[in-house]
Scaffold this motif. Sequence first.
Motif, PDB file in Angstrom:
ATOM      1  N   ALA A  36       0.822  -1.203   0.000  1.00  0.00           N
ATOM      2  CA  ALA A  36       0.000   0.000   0.000  1.00  0.00           C
ATOM      3  C   ALA A  36       0.860   1.260   0.000  1.00  0.00           C
ATOM      4  N   ILE A  37       1.879   1.295   0.845  1.00  0.00           N
ATOM      5  CA  ILE A  37       2.715   2.494   0.945  1.00  0.00           C
ATOM      6  C   ILE A  37       3.519   2.718  -0.333  1.00  0.00           C
ATOM      7  N   VAL A  38       4.196   1.669  -0.809  1.00  0.00           N
ATOM      8  CA  VAL A  38       5.015   1.812  -2.017  1.00  0.00           C
ATOM      9  C   VAL A  38       4.133   2.107  -3.230  1.00  0.00           C
ATOM     10  N   GLY A  39       3.025   1.376  -3.350  1.00  0.00           N
ATOM     11  CA  GLY A  39       2.146   1.571  -4.494  1.00  0.00           C
ATOM     12  C   GLY A  39       1.540   2.959  -4.518  1.00  0.00           C
ATOM     13  N   LEU A  40       1.014   3.427  -3.386  1.00  0.00           N
ATOM     14  CA  LEU A  40       0.408   4.749  -3.348  1.00  0.00           C
ATOM     15  C   LEU A  40       1.449   5.850  -3.525  1.00  0.00           C
ATOM     16  N   PHE A  41       2.652   5.648  -2.999  1.00  0.00           N
ATOM     17  CA  PHE A  41       3.703   6.648  -3.200  1.00  0.00           C
ATOM     18  C   PHE A  41       4.032   6.788  -4.688  1.00  0.00           C
ATOM     19  N   TYR A  42       4.164   5.662  -5.370  1.00  0.00           N
ATOM     20  CA  TYR A  42       4.545   5.690  -6.786  1.00  0.00           C
ATOM     21  C   TYR A  42       3.406   6.192  -7.677  1.00  0.00           C
ATOM     22  N   VAL A  43       2.187   5.748  -7.408  1.00  0.00           N
ATOM     23  CA  VAL A  43       1.061   6.051  -8.296  1.00  0.00           C
ATOM     24  C   VAL A  43       0.381   7.367  -7.938  1.00  0.00           C
ATOM     25  N   LYS A  44       0.353   7.707  -6.635  1.00  0.00           N
ATOM     26  CA  LYS A  44      -0.436   8.857  -6.205  1.00  0.00           C
ATOM     27  C   LYS A  44       0.395   9.949  -5.537  1.00  0.00           C
ATOM     28  N   TRP A  45       1.020   9.626  -4.417  1.00  0.00           N
ATOM     29  CA  TRP A  45       1.581  10.681  -3.575  1.00  0.00           C
ATOM     30  C   TRP A  45       2.680  11.473  -4.267  1.00  0.00           C
ATOM     31  N   PHE A  46       3.672  10.806  -4.848  1.00  0.00           N
ATOM     32  CA  PHE A  46       4.792  11.506  -5.477  1.00  0.00           C
ATOM     33  C   PHE A  46       4.353  12.305  -6.710  1.00  0.00           C
ATOM     34  N   PRO A  47       3.575  11.711  -7.641  1.00  0.00           N
ATOM     35  CA  PRO A  47       3.131  12.511  -8.794  1.00  0.00           C
ATOM     36  C   PRO A  47       2.269  13.707  -8.393  1.00  0.00           C
ATOM     37  N   TYR A  48       1.381  13.518  -7.419  1.00  0.00           N
ATOM     38  CA  TYR A  48       0.491  14.612  -7.033  1.00  0.00           C
ATOM     39  C   TYR A  48       1.244  15.720  -6.301  1.00  0.00           C
ATOM     40  N   TYR A  49       2.303  15.368  -5.589  1.00  0.00           N
ATOM     41  CA  TYR A  49       3.124  16.382  -4.934  1.00  0.00           C
ATOM     42  C   TYR A  49       3.677  17.356  -5.969  1.00  0.00           C
ATOM     43  N   HIS A  50       4.214  16.829  -7.057  1.00  0.00           N
ATOM     44  CA  HIS A  50       4.763  17.688  -8.108  1.00  0.00           C
ATOM     45  C   HIS A  50       3.661  18.389  -8.898  1.00  0.00           C
ATOM     46  N   ARG A  51       2.535  17.723  -9.062  1.00  0.00           N
ATOM     47  CA  ARG A  51       1.441  18.329  -9.802  1.00  0.00           C
ATOM     48  C   ARG A  51       0.867  19.532  -9.069  1.00  0.00           C
ATOM     49  N   ALA A  52       0.957  19.535  -7.753  1.00  0.00           N
ATOM     50  CA  ALA A  52       0.468  20.668  -6.975  1.00  0.00           C
ATOM     51  C   ALA A  52       1.260  21.928  -7.297  1.00  0.00           C
ATOM     52  N   PHE A  53       2.567  21.794  -7.499  1.00  0.00           N
ATOM     53  CA  PHE A  53       3.381  22.955  -7.857  1.00  0.00           C
ATOM     54  C   PHE A  53       3.015  23.464  -9.253  1.00  0.00           C
ATOM     55  N   THR A  54       2.695  22.549 -10.153  1.00  0.00           N
ATOM     56  CA  THR A  54       2.232  22.957 -11.483  1.00  0.00           C
ATOM     57  C   THR A  54       0.920  23.725 -11.388  1.00  0.00           C
ATOM     58  N   ALA A  55      -0.003  23.229 -10.567  1.00  0.00           N
ATOM     59  CA  ALA A  55      -1.285  23.914 -10.391  1.00  0.00           C
ATOM     60  C   ALA A  55      -1.085  25.306  -9.811  1.00  0.00           C
ATOM     61  N   GLU A  56      -0.158  25.430  -8.859  1.00  0.00           N
ATOM     62  CA  GLU A  56       0.095  26.740  -8.256  1.00  0.00           C
ATOM     63  C   GLU A  56       0.695  27.712  -9.262  1.00  0.00           C
ATOM     64  N   ALA A  57       1.617  27.221 -10.093  1.00  0.00           N
ATOM     65  CA  ALA A  57       2.329  28.105 -11.014  1.00  0.00           C
ATOM     66  C   ALA A  57       1.494  28.480 -12.230  1.00  0.00           C
ATOM     67  N   THR A  58       0.698  27.542 -12.734  1.00  0.00           N
ATOM     68  CA  THR A  58      -0.013  27.760 -13.997  1.00  0.00           C
ATOM     69  C   THR A  58      -1.514  27.931 -13.821  1.00  0.00           C
ATOM     70  N   HIS A  59      -2.030  27.641 -12.639  1.00  0.00           N
ATOM     71  CA  HIS A  59      -3.479  27.649 -12.375  1.00  0.00           C
ATOM     72  C   HIS A  59      -4.210  26.725 -13.352  1.00  0.00           C
ATOM     73  N   SER A  60      -3.572  25.597 -13.612  1.00  0.00           N
ATOM     74  CA  SER A  60      -4.151  24.596 -14.506  1.00  0.00           C
ATOM     75  C   SER A  60      -3.488  23.258 -14.220  1.00  0.00           C
ATOM     76  N   ILE A  61      -4.244  22.178 -14.423  1.00  0.00           N
ATOM     77  CA  ILE A  61      -3.646  20.838 -14.347  1.00  0.00           C
ATOM     78  C   ILE A  61      -3.897  20.067 -15.636  1.00  0.00           C
ATOM     79  N   GLY A  62      -4.149  20.801 -16.724  1.00  0.00           N
ATOM     80  CA  GLY A  62      -4.330  20.154 -18.022  1.00  0.00           C
ATOM     81  C   GLY A  62      -5.674  20.463 -18.639  1.00  0.00           C
ATOM     82  N   HIS A  63      -5.894  19.870 -19.814  1.00  0.00           N
ATOM     83  CA  HIS A  63      -7.136  20.084 -20.540  1.00  0.00           C
ATOM     84  C   HIS A  63      -8.250  19.205 -19.985  1.00  0.00           C
ATOM     85  N   SER A  64      -9.464  19.634 -20.251  1.00  0.00           N
ATOM     86  CA  SER A  64     -10.633  18.848 -19.859  1.00  0.00           C
ATOM     87  C   SER A  64     -10.655  17.540 -20.623  1.00  0.00           C
TER      88      SER A  64
END
Length: 353
Positions: free
Chosen positions: A22-50
Amino acid sequence: MTTARDTQTTPSYGWRLFILLAIVGLFYVKWFPYYHRAFTAEATHSIGHSILMGTEANAPAPSLSAALDYAWAYGKAIWQAMVLGLLLGSAVQALLPPQWVARVLGRHSFGSVAAGGLLAVPGMMCTCCAAPVVAGLRARHASVGSAIAFWLGNSVLNPATLVFMGFVLGWQWSLLRLVLGVMMVFGLGWLANRLSTKEEAPAADDRLAQLTPQQAGSGNMFVRWAQLFLRMTVRLIPEYIVLVLLLGAARAWLFPHISPEVTSSLGWIVAFAVAGMLFVIPTAGEVPIIQAMLALGIGVGPAGALLMTLPPVSVPSLAMLAGSFRPRVLAVVAAVVVLFGIAAGYAAVALGF
């Protein structure tokens, strides 16, 4: 012959392996990618196209191409989480002693509902990827209410989505989602337990009292895990793929107008609430969908409805869990999700979003 020592060491080894997965899987699939995606959302006010419309003003007309294009885009977004969901859903049954799940999630009390909702928060899965885990929990005697709370909590109380939403749409949308989301997750979990008949709850409590470590299953733990994984995959994935294709083709029917003509009237709020409950999206997919629709001029009422109905359930996830809950429970969940969408729509209008 199984010795007393075997029955003591196997469960210990199993739960440690489950927690590691659970820890390794969620870190790889969810936690680590979303951590970096949050900085993208803050900088661009977007997380991609609809994912619903892409860069266009409306969803494509129903066709085989529309179905395949959506299934491909959706599949790329969720396939890792779906594999993890199947691994965890089968591991719940193969690696964890049944009385462990039952002790935390098996009672028909609000305590089990609260535990289910809180355990969902770090999962951050979309409704369909959480479905195999929910099925595994139900097979290991989790109560209806705790399983419902876990299922809905994964998407509705997803902390990463709330952060993305704040940076992209505004923090008032995050707060609305959090307040109504807590009410939905824990309220629907409580209601689901109340839907149990007078005979069901005592019978479930009797089963919990009789559970023993030996009931976790016999034979090699890894063989049993592989068998359960294959069985869940064969049972859940084919219908899931078919329904995603059908919804991808039907996007233009579910959301026929994306323009200033879509006002915050009752009719449009209800229509978008129902369409959002039926449609399937990846984790946080509602954020760019609502952003694109607001940019095209739709009212905040329909946008608020989608805020609460796109993430928690969908036609594919309801179908995947048809064998884990009674039809009446799933019907009530779908109906209450729509009601929360309508409430969110009116709240967005009343608060001047």
